[in-house]
Design a protein around this motif. Structure first.
Motif, PDB file in Angstrom:
ATOM      1  N   ALA A 156     -40.372 -14.423 -19.751  1.00  0.00           N
ATOM      2  CA  ALA A 156     -41.025 -15.399 -18.881  1.00  0.00           C
ATOM      3  C   ALA A 156     -42.420 -14.920 -18.488  1.00  0.00           C
ATOM      4  O   ALA A 156     -43.380 -15.702 -18.461  1.00  0.00           O
ATOM      5  CB  ALA A 156     -40.176 -15.621 -17.632  1.00  0.00           C
ATOM      6  N   ILE A 157     -42.537 -13.614 -18.236  1.00  0.00           N
ATOM      7  CA  ILE A 157     -43.843 -13.074 -17.850  1.00  0.00           C
ATOM      8  C   ILE A 157     -44.789 -13.096 -19.064  1.00  0.00           C
ATOM      9  O   ILE A 157     -45.963 -13.446 -18.945  1.00  0.00           O
ATOM     10  CB  ILE A 157     -43.681 -11.653 -17.282  1.00  0.00           C
ATOM     11  CG1 ILE A 157     -42.937 -11.730 -15.939  1.00  0.00           C
ATOM     12  CG2 ILE A 157     -45.047 -10.975 -17.089  1.00  0.00           C
ATOM     13  CD1 ILE A 157     -42.406 -10.412 -15.450  1.00  0.00           C
ATOM     14  N   ALA A 158     -44.218 -12.776 -20.234  1.00  0.00           N
ATOM     15  CA  ALA A 158     -45.030 -12.775 -21.453  1.00  0.00           C
ATOM     16  C   ALA A 158     -45.577 -14.168 -21.735  1.00  0.00           C
ATOM     17  O   ALA A 158     -46.683 -14.331 -22.238  1.00  0.00           O
ATOM     18  CB  ALA A 158     -44.197 -12.278 -22.631  1.00  0.00           C
ATOM     19  N   LEU A 159     -44.783 -15.196 -21.414  1.00  0.00           N
ATOM     20  CA  LEU A 159     -45.229 -16.571 -21.626  1.00  0.00           C
ATOM     21  C   LEU A 159     -46.210 -17.024 -20.565  1.00  0.00           C
ATOM     22  O   LEU A 159     -46.659 -18.164 -20.572  1.00  0.00           O
ATOM     23  CB  LEU A 159     -44.019 -17.519 -21.624  1.00  0.00           C
ATOM     24  CG  LEU A 159     -43.113 -17.428 -22.856  1.00  0.00           C
ATOM     25  CD1 LEU A 159     -41.825 -18.194 -22.612  1.00  0.00           C
ATOM     26  CD2 LEU A 159     -43.833 -17.978 -24.078  1.00  0.00           C
ATOM     27  N   ASN A 160     -46.492 -16.120 -19.625  1.00  0.00           N
ATOM     28  CA  ASN A 160     -47.437 -16.405 -18.546  1.00  0.00           C
ATOM     29  C   ASN A 160     -47.020 -17.603 -17.704  1.00  0.00           C
ATOM     30  O   ASN A 160     -47.843 -18.393 -17.258  1.00  0.00           O
ATOM     31  CB  ASN A 160     -48.841 -16.616 -19.130  1.00  0.00           C
ATOM     32  CG  ASN A 160     -49.892 -16.394 -18.054  1.00  0.00           C
ATOM     33  OD1 ASN A 160     -49.627 -15.755 -17.046  1.00  0.00           O
ATOM     34  ND2 ASN A 160     -51.069 -16.940 -18.258  1.00  0.00           N
ATOM     35  N   LEU A 161     -45.716 -17.765 -17.506  1.00  0.00           N
ATOM     36  CA  LEU A 161     -45.248 -18.845 -16.641  1.00  0.00           C
ATOM     37  C   LEU A 161     -45.585 -18.502 -15.194  1.00  0.00           C
ATOM     38  O   LEU A 161     -45.552 -17.333 -14.812  1.00  0.00           O
ATOM     39  CB  LEU A 161     -43.727 -19.003 -16.769  1.00  0.00           C
ATOM     40  CG  LEU A 161     -43.204 -19.554 -18.095  1.00  0.00           C
ATOM     41  CD1 LEU A 161     -41.684 -19.545 -18.097  1.00  0.00           C
ATOM     42  CD2 LEU A 161     -43.732 -20.960 -18.331  1.00  0.00           C
ATOM     43  N   PRO A 162     -45.941 -19.523 -14.410  1.00  0.00           N
ATOM     44  CA  PRO A 162     -46.171 -19.243 -12.983  1.00  0.00           C
ATOM     45  C   PRO A 162     -44.868 -18.810 -12.314  1.00  0.00           C
ATOM     46  O   PRO A 162     -43.770 -19.156 -12.768  1.00  0.00           O
ATOM     47  CB  PRO A 162     -46.665 -20.570 -12.419  1.00  0.00           C
ATOM     48  CG  PRO A 162     -46.268 -21.588 -13.417  1.00  0.00           C
ATOM     49  CD  PRO A 162     -46.169 -20.921 -14.751  1.00  0.00           C
ATOM     50  N   ARG A 163     -45.024 -18.068 -11.227  1.00  0.00           N
ATOM     51  CA  ARG A 163     -43.880 -17.455 -10.582  1.00  0.00           C
ATOM     52  C   ARG A 163     -42.791 -18.460 -10.188  1.00  0.00           C
ATOM     53  O   ARG A 163     -41.607 -18.212 -10.377  1.00  0.00           O
ATOM     54  CB  ARG A 163     -44.362 -16.703  -9.331  1.00  0.00           C
ATOM     55  CG  ARG A 163     -43.454 -15.561  -9.026  1.00  0.00           C
ATOM     56  CD  ARG A 163     -44.087 -14.520  -8.143  1.00  0.00           C
ATOM     57  NE  ARG A 163     -43.031 -13.606  -7.759  1.00  0.00           N
ATOM     58  CZ  ARG A 163     -42.581 -12.645  -8.542  1.00  0.00           C
ATOM     59  NH1 ARG A 163     -43.101 -12.459  -9.729  1.00  0.00           N
ATOM     60  NH2 ARG A 163     -41.597 -11.864  -8.140  1.00  0.00           N
ATOM     61  N   HIS A 164     -43.209 -19.604  -9.649  1.00  0.00           N
ATOM     62  CA  HIS A 164     -42.180 -20.551  -9.196  1.00  0.00           C
ATOM     63  C   HIS A 164     -41.414 -21.111 -10.388  1.00  0.00           C
ATOM     64  O   HIS A 164     -40.241 -21.411 -10.290  1.00  0.00           O
ATOM     65  CB  HIS A 164     -42.798 -21.661  -8.346  1.00  0.00           C
ATOM     66  CG  HIS A 164     -43.664 -22.608  -9.097  1.00  0.00           C
ATOM     67  ND1 HIS A 164     -45.015 -22.398  -9.252  1.00  0.00           N
ATOM     68  CD2 HIS A 164     -43.378 -23.752  -9.763  1.00  0.00           C
ATOM     69  CE1 HIS A 164     -45.520 -23.394  -9.969  1.00  0.00           C
ATOM     70  NE2 HIS A 164     -44.545 -24.211 -10.299  1.00  0.00           N
TER      71      HIS A 164
END
Lengths: 218, 218
Positions: A122-130
């Protein structure tokens, strides 16, 4: 002394009234536990010692001391600091605080069961935190929590007779009052047991059904 | 402000009674859970069913309901048990129902091949149980049993409600005589917490003793 059915039918409505209060206390207590548990779980998972240490202390203290004593503590000490409330509210707070410690562990176990890779992806995909929380983590974490939370609910239901000791008119208290007035404890006490048994067996059945459903979805 | 040192002696006397009730209940709980677990696994359907009834009834109603039933209803049938006796009986059999499920799970977790091998080796029944089953089941039994014993300790607070002069009862007496609510219940919570810590340390000691490394000849 033998069982008197007429008397049993006569007292049943009173006991069912008590059952309604029992259920009410359980539901309110559970909602409170779900909310307070969130605070402890957040503190426990924060990774900052200044937060994890007190949370660990509170959770352990609550889990290793009797609910009855916690109930008495809240019931007798809160008025001393000029917080006045009904016996039922006091009981709900005691149930909520007590079970928040168990609920926190359920939250923690549920969140920790999510593989590290899900976070990394999820972090690698640069998704926002929420979006990480809402779309990736929570949907996976909440489902395995449901059976455990259900078990807590049933356990709390079975703990509600303790509220009779602080004059809450739940089922056990109603039975005690009937017993005191009529000198017949056999029917009221037995019916309390039967009603508890019926409700908790039904809820256990519901939980295991729920467990099967969630197991299939995975 | 009451001096804590004046409160301590009666509370410690109560703690002594709490320890006695808990120890008695644990001493009853262990054989009750073992017998119920074996009965539940029995091939005779009647025995298995009877054990199942015992487990469901005691787990489906709470310890407080059971204790009050024994305390208020049994005397009408001219069964007179002392308050301490009823507390030990109820807490022991209540714990036994939960313990039965722990032991049953541990026995069922033993690989089928182990029991088949024991039969194939023509080991007598006693050796099959003491030499094969118990050593493999114990490491799975002791940790959850430790939690169960803590639950019994916490439930022993109920004994105070049926006039056993345990920690809870002494707390009520002191509260009424000193009106030092916060001090009394604060101290009582601390004492229960300490008792729970001692009990879990004891169980951790036993846990280490029964740990047989898997695959080794124990």
């Amino acid at each position: 002394m033998s069982w008197n059915w007429t008397f049993t039918w006569h007292i049943l409505p009173k006991l069912l009234q008590g059952l309604a209060i029992t259920v009410e206390a359980t539901l309110a207590g559970t909602i409170l536990a779900l909310m307070i548990g969130l605070i402890w779980a957040g503190m426990l998972l924060s990774g900052r010692r200044i937060l994890t240490l007190p949370a660990r202390g509170i959770v352990e203290l609550v889990r290793n001391t009797p609910l009855l004593i916690q109930l008495f503590f809240i019931y007798y000490v809160l008025p001393e600091v000029h917080i006045e409330m009904s016996a039922l509210s006091t009981g709900i707070i005691a149930l909520g605080v007590n079970y928040s410690a168990y609920t926190a562990e359920v939250y923690r176990a549920g969140l920790e069961s999510i593989p590290r890779g899900q976070w990394n992806a999820a972090i690698a995909l640069n998704l926002p935190r929420h979006r990480i929380w809402w779309d990736i983590i929570l949907p996976q974490a909440v489902i395995p929590m449901i059976p455990a939370l259900g078990n807590n609910l049933v356990a709390m239901f079975k703990d509600t007779p303790l509220l009779a000791t602080i004059t809450v008119g739940e089922m056990m208290q109603k039975a005690l009052v009937i017993g005191d007035r009529t000198f017949r404890y056999l029917e009221p006490m037995t019916m309390v047991g039967v009603l508890f048994l019926v409700v908790s067996l039904m809820s256990s059945l519901g939980i295991s059904r729920c467990e099967k459903l969630t197991a299939r979805r995975r | 402000m009451t001096n804590i040192f004046n409160l301590l002696p009666p509370l410690l006397r109560g703690a002594g009674m709490t320890v006695q009730v808990t120890a008695g209940a644990i001493a009853l709980c262990v054989p009750a859970s073992s017998i119920a677990a074996l009965a539940r696994l029995s091939r005779n359907p009647l025995i298995a069913w009877a054990s199942r009834c015992y487990i469901e009834v005691f787990r489906g109603t709470s310890a407080m309901v059971q204790l009050f039933w024994v305390f208020y209803v049994l005397p009408f049938f001219h069964v007179d048990i002392s308050p301490i006796g009823s507390a030990i009986l109820v807490l022991g059999f209540n714990g036994g129902a939960y313990g039965a499920e722990i032991i049953r799970g541990a026995i069922r977790a033993i690989p089928r091949g182990q029991l088949d091998a024991a039969v194939a080796l023509n080991l007598p029944m006693v050796r099959r149980v003491t030499g094969v089953m118990i050593p493999q089941a114990l490491p799975r039994i002791v940790p959850p049993m430790a939690n169960l014993f803590i639950d019994i300790l916490k439930n022993s607070a109920l004994a105070g409600l049926v006039t056993v002069s345990d920690l809870t009862f002494q707390a009520q007496v002191l509260r009424e005589s000193t009106l030092a609510n916060g001090e009394v219940y604060g101290l009582v919570i601390v004492i229960y917490f300490l008792l729970a810590i001692v009990l879990s340390l004891l169980m951790r000691f036993i846990e280490r003793r029964v740990h047989f490394p898997v695959g080794s000849r124990a």
